[in-house]
Design an enzyme around this catalytic site. Structure first.
Site, mmCIF file in Angstrom:
data_model
loop_
_atom_site.group_PDB
_atom_site.id
_atom_site.type_symbol
_atom_site.label_atom_id
_atom_site.label_comp_id
_atom_site.label_asym_id
_atom_site.label_seq_id
_atom_site.Cartn_x
_atom_site.Cartn_y
_atom_site.Cartn_z
ATOM 1 N N GLU A 31 0.997 -1.325 -0.037
ATOM 2 C CA GLU A 31 -0.011 -0.011 0.202
ATOM 3 C C GLU A 31 0.999 1.286 -0.047
ATOM 4 O O GLU A 31 1.858 1.378 0.566
ATOM 5 C CB GLU A 31 -0.828 -0.136 1.122
ATOM 6 C CG GLU A 31 -2.202 0.636 1.051
ATOM 7 C CD GLU A 31 -3.190 -0.267 0.103
ATOM 8 O OE1 GLU A 31 -3.110 0.062 -1.137
ATOM 9 O OE2 GLU A 31 -3.792 -1.272 0.339
ATOM 10 N N HIS A 32 0.282 2.071 -0.735
ATOM 11 C CA HIS A 32 1.083 3.523 -0.891
ATOM 12 C C HIS A 32 2.368 3.229 -1.525
ATOM 13 O O HIS A 32 3.392 3.963 -0.881
ATOM 14 C CB HIS A 32 1.027 4.313 0.073
ATOM 15 C CG HIS A 32 -0.347 5.024 0.524
ATOM 16 N ND1 HIS A 32 -0.604 6.190 0.040
ATOM 17 C CD2 HIS A 32 -1.525 4.584 1.182
ATOM 18 C CE1 HIS A 32 -1.789 6.455 0.276
ATOM 19 N NE2 HIS A 32 -2.428 5.610 0.963
ATOM 20 N N ASP A 43 2.706 2.129 -5.145
ATOM 21 C CA ASP A 43 2.889 2.087 -6.372
ATOM 22 C C ASP A 43 3.303 3.514 -6.875
ATOM 23 O O ASP A 43 4.026 3.396 -7.970
ATOM 24 C CB ASP A 43 1.322 1.940 -6.760
ATOM 25 C CG ASP A 43 0.510 2.779 -6.724
ATOM 26 O OD1 ASP A 43 0.548 3.540 -5.485
ATOM 27 O OD2 ASP A 43 -0.672 2.828 -7.257
ATOM 28 N N GLY A 76 -16.556 5.556 -3.654
ATOM 29 C CA GLY A 76 -15.782 6.203 -2.475
ATOM 30 C C GLY A 76 -15.156 5.311 -1.528
ATOM 31 O O GLY A 76 -14.845 5.542 -0.282
ATOM 32 N N SER A 81 -11.456 1.425 -5.707
ATOM 33 C CA SER A 81 -11.210 1.912 -7.143
ATOM 34 C C SER A 81 -12.426 2.191 -8.048
ATOM 35 O O SER A 81 -12.460 1.740 -9.265
ATOM 36 C CB SER A 81 -10.364 1.032 -7.712
ATOM 37 O OG SER A 81 -9.008 1.312 -7.262
ATOM 38 N N SER A 82 -13.519 2.599 -7.223
ATOM 39 C CA SER A 82 -14.846 2.964 -8.359
ATOM 40 C C SER A 82 -14.340 3.968 -9.370
ATOM 41 O O SER A 82 -14.979 3.822 -10.491
ATOM 42 C CB SER A 82 -15.928 3.630 -7.416
ATOM 43 O OG SER A 82 -15.387 4.694 -6.560
ATOM 44 N N ASP A 131 -4.607 1.009 -9.338
ATOM 45 C CA ASP A 131 -5.783 0.773 -9.544
ATOM 46 C C ASP A 131 -6.206 0.452 -11.234
ATOM 47 O O ASP A 131 -7.078 -0.304 -11.366
ATOM 48 C CB ASP A 131 -6.647 2.009 -9.121
ATOM 49 C CG ASP A 131 -6.304 2.400 -7.554
ATOM 50 O OD1 ASP A 131 -5.889 1.684 -7.162
ATOM 51 O OD2 ASP A 131 -6.522 3.392 -7.262
ATOM 52 N N TYR A 142 -3.113 12.478 0.441
ATOM 53 C CA TYR A 142 -2.502 11.792 -0.674
ATOM 54 C C TYR A 142 -1.373 12.481 -1.163
ATOM 55 O O TYR A 142 -0.396 12.119 -1.106
ATOM 56 C CB TYR A 142 -3.304 11.177 -1.820
ATOM 57 C CG TYR A 142 -3.042 10.156 -2.648
ATOM 58 C CD1 TYR A 142 -3.157 8.720 -2.295
ATOM 59 C CD2 TYR A 142 -2.272 10.572 -3.716
ATOM 60 C CE1 TYR A 142 -2.715 7.726 -3.140
ATOM 61 C CE2 TYR A 142 -1.848 9.602 -4.689
ATOM 62 C CZ TYR A 142 -1.952 8.276 -4.291
ATOM 63 O OH TYR A 142 -1.413 7.174 -5.139
#
Ligand code: GLA
Length: 407
Positions: free
Chosen positions: A47-48, A50, A144, A148-149, A194, A244
């Site tokens: 996580e975090h 990429d 949300g 990854s919508s 994503d 982010y």
């Protein structure tokens, strides 16, 4: 509806497409000509990192954005007229004068960004020949929720434009075009995880993505007895809020001070020897990045050899690092992870962690398939009791990436 058995498969892509086809046909008095779908994703670990040249290990989930479309009767006005079924809202994109980015982004801006990228790719002349069209889309990816919508919407839009224009993009190219739309039109400087997950997802496999080389290795996971449970904290996840981008900037500044070209060149001992050159915050962020890169590589090996307990430990360690070093968790996500940990191996749980950008959204839990119902009920009940919020839980197998359903 929160019972895991029913919510696991309550809207696979077939049902979604059938419903959407009916809605489109009744609204436009003609059936859609094209239907496409693109999935959301859950990240098992990595996580975090990429956007830090790391490795990530996501899978596409059995939740999709589907778009139905047909050329309009008559070519004027030259627009794509779009309806969101979930939000019961309509908007349109002028095909001769594409929208400029405007923050905060609307759902139509995500699609507009992909239209703009596509025009750049195929050239204004060919793009200008696209027909005026009616579009309608529906999603069963929680909006949300950190699944990854938005990437699913972008990738579905690109897939639609491929079929409408008759131009097939390379798969990497398509994912990168969608990532650029997210950067430029949603204002989120996201990494590549994503959009790559939504494009490259495969049934029965996690995707080990090397974010430095952009090489993918599919890691088989046919679930034999082990399941992936997704728990939506129902605390809103909002990435365009600046946290982010701030994390990204802190990592970039730390890397510069470490005088390294890539996080892949930074070892734990090198980081410790150069600790003095970093601020406390930069050091913590760096420690997360370096340790998460290592954990993700170990996780791929653990999946390949079916070492679920070892994989679970890596997931807990990842959460701890995201909570304390990267500081992107929140108390509701921590509570969900603690509830899973409290059930423990005796109750069939191997590991759990927050997944996605953080600040709300979902956790991902690895557990014995036969315990899915029991564990889900326990977590849901305790979470409600302790936070006052209803969680939404569903299990998913690794799913197929974006595809054309009919044309
Ligand atoms: C968001 C971004 C991804 C990734 C994750 C955190 O989902 O879009 O690129 O950085 O956060 O791992």
């Amino acid at each position: 509806m929160n019972s895991p058995e029913a919510s696991s498969y309550d809207s696979p892509v077939g049902d979604l497409v059938q419903r959407l086809t009916q809605s489109f046909t009744s609204e436009h008095s003609r059936p859609p000509k094209w239907i496409v779908a693109a999935p959301g994703r859950v990240n098992l670990i990595g996580e975090h990192i990429d956007y830090n040249d790391g490795f990530v290990l996501p899978m596409a989930i059995e939740r999709y954005v589907a778009i139905a479309a047909a050329p309009r009767n008559g070519s004027h006005p030259h627009v794509a007229s779009i309806r969101s079924v979930n939000l019961n809202e309509s908007d349109q994109i002028d095909l001769d004068l594409l929208p400029e980015p405007k923050l905060p982004p609307t759902w139509c801006a995500y699609m507009g960004g992909v239209f703009a990228g596509f025009r750049d790719r195929i050239g204004a002349e060919k793009f200008g020949q696209l027909p005026a069209m009616d579009l309608m889309f529906e999603s069963n990816v929680p909006i949300g929720g950190g699944l990854s919508s938005s990437a699913a919407l972008e990738v579905a839009t690109a897939t639609l434009l491929e079929v409408v224009s008759g131009t097939t993009l390379g798969l990497d190219e398509k994912a990168l075009l969608c990532q650029k739309a997210e950067h430029d039109y949603a204002g989120v400087p996201c990494g590549i995880m994503d959009q790559f997950s939504s494009v490259f997802g495969q049934e029965n496999a996690f995707m080990m993505l090397d974010c430095q080389s952009q090489q993918i290795r599919h890691v088989p996971f046919d679930s034999n007895g082990v399941s992936v449970l997704i728990t939506n904290s129902n605390v809103k996840h909002e990435l365009s809020g600046g946290e982010y981008a701030q994390r990204r900037a802190q990592c970039d500044s730390a890397l510069k001070k470490l005088a390294a070209a890539s996080w892949r060149d930074v070892t734990p001992s090198m980081l410790d020897s150069k600790k003095q050159s970093l601020t406390d915050v930069e050091y913590s962020r760096a420690r997360h990045v370096v340790s998460e890169i290592e954990r993700t590589q170990k996780a791929a090996v653990a999946i390949e050899s079916g070492q679920w307990q070892a994989l679970g430990e890596l997931m807990y360690a990842s959460h701890h690092s995201l909570q304390h070093d990267y500081e992107v968790s929140c108390c509701e996500l921590d509570l969900l992870v603690e509830l899973a940990r409290g059930i423990g191996l005796a109750g069939g749980v191997y590991g759990s962690r927050m997944t996605g950008g953080g600040f709300g959204g979902c956790t991902v839990t690895l557990l014995d398939s036969e315990k899915v119902v029991e564990v889900s009920n326990h977590i849901q009940k305790q979470y409600k009791k302790q936070s006052g919020i209803d969680a939404h839980l569903f299990a998913s197998l690794p799913a197929k990436g974006a595809h054309l359903i009919s044309c």
